[in-house]
Design an enzyme around this catalytic site. Structure first.
Site, PDB file in Angstrom:
ATOM      1  N   LYS A  84       0.141   5.311   8.423  1.00  0.00           N
ATOM      2  CA  LYS A  84       0.732   5.469   7.233  1.00  0.00           C
ATOM      3  C   LYS A  84      -0.266   5.593   6.054  1.00  0.00           C
ATOM      4  CE  LYS A  84       2.241   2.187   4.667  1.00  0.00           C
ATOM      5  NZ  LYS A  84       1.809   1.374   3.564  1.00  0.00           N
ATOM      6  N   LYS A 121      -7.512   1.023  -2.754  1.00  0.00           N
ATOM      7  CA  LYS A 121      -7.118   0.717  -1.466  1.00  0.00           C
ATOM      8  C   LYS A 121      -7.309   1.842  -0.469  1.00  0.00           C
ATOM      9  CE  LYS A 121      -5.333  -1.808   2.024  1.00  0.00           C
ATOM     10  NZ  LYS A 121      -4.037  -2.157   1.963  1.00  0.00           N
ATOM     11  N   THR A 157       0.806  -1.215   0.008  1.00  0.00           N
ATOM     12  CA  THR A 157       0.054   0.029   0.180  1.00  0.00           C
ATOM     13  C   THR A 157       0.810   1.280   0.083  1.00  0.00           C
ATOM     14  OG1 THR A 157      -1.677  -1.138   1.158  1.00  0.00           O
ATOM     15  CG2 THR A 157      -1.787   1.431   1.268  1.00  0.00           C
TER      16      THR A 157
END
Length: 290
Positions: A240, A172, A97
């Site tokens: 993150k 995502k 990701t």
């Protein structure tokens, strides 16, 4: 069956690479900590390479699952990066990701080496990786995706191409945005039930069968009520991801007020020492607040 390299053997990559072997592919692995790669090879029978380039040479597909944008740049384009070593016509599939920006940057670099690049972040957590039941959201050239999809199928419950390069990462981000609000909502519901003197398990038994039901509710409510968070997807990694979401929202003009608020709640969890706790630890934060 294909010749495959897998770069990155963390909690996700380790079992994903194992599923590739089980599916009959010939697998070579690279990991920054060499001992983990050796342990994987001993368990699964694949080969170990000392660098991303050595792992990638001569392979049909190179899969990666590393930490962040800079980690991806390192394994792709660092001093011993994979892309320059890959054979023309091969496909790089990135399961990390990361930002859509670095995805497009690496896709352009791959193209210069006559290599296709598919961004393919995953959802389903460690359990999904171990059980081969991940949701894989992809972006990139349609032909490259069609070639990669049967290989990805070794660890996927569902795999879909959403568009050109970066579309998988954007999807995502939507996934993480949905999870952030959902986990906070579940945490508040359980916190409210406790304060009202209700049995949290009995409450979930009833409401999980209605419109409030979700994967998070079914799979996390018991550990939340038991104050167990040493498992699952870490808060540090969620922050993150949410940083990527919020930065991208600034670029696209999207409004994410709930996501921004939950990101700050996760910051509170980090201050509590919970950076490695599961994302469901938002409930612990509420309990501590009283």
């Amino acid at each position: 069956m294909a010749k495959v390299a897998f770069l990155g053997l963390g909690v996700m990559g380790y079992p994903m690479a194992g599923h590739l072997v089980k599916a009959g592919h010939t697998v070579t692995v690279y990991n920054r900590t060499a001992g983990k790669a050796e342990a994987w090879a001993e368990a699964h029978g694949g080969s170990v390479a000392p660098t991303p380039a050595a792992a990638a040479a001569g392979q049909d597909f190179v899969m990666s699952c590393v930490g962040n944008d800079e980690d991806l740049r390192e394994v792709c384009a660092g001093e011993a990066g994979a892309l320059a070593a890959m054979q023309p016509g091969s496909v790089f599939v990135d399961h990390t990701t990361v930002s859509a920006k670095v995805t497009r940057e690496m896709a352009a670099l791959a193209d210069s080496h006559q290599v296709s690049f598919v961004d393919a972040p995953v959802s389903g957590g460690q359990a999904g990786a171990e059980n081969g039941q991940l949701s894989v959201m992809c972006g990139g050239d349609a032909g490259a995706y069609q070639r990669a999809e049967p290989v990805i199928a070794a660890y996927a419950k569902i795999c879909r191409r959403l568009g050109e390069s970066g579309a998988g990462q954007m999807t995502k981000m939507a996934n993480q945005i949905a999870i952030a609000g959902l986990v906070q909502g579940l945490s508040e519901a359980l916190h409210f039930a406790e304060k009202a003197g209700l049995d949290g398990r009995a409450v979930v038994e009833v409401i999980s069968q209605g419109a409030a039901g979700s994967w998070q509710m079914s799979n996390r409510y018991e550990t939340m009520l038991d104050d167990k968070f040493e498992h699952g997807f870490a808060v540090d990694w969620m922050r993150k991801d949410l940083n990527i979401c919020l930065s991208t929202a600034d670029e696209t003009g999207a409004s994410l007020p709930v996501t921004a608020l939950v990101d700050q709640f996760y910051k509170d969890v980090q201050k509590m020492g919970g950076g490695r706790w599961d994302t469901s630890s938002l409930f612990k934060r509420l309990r501590r607040m009283g």
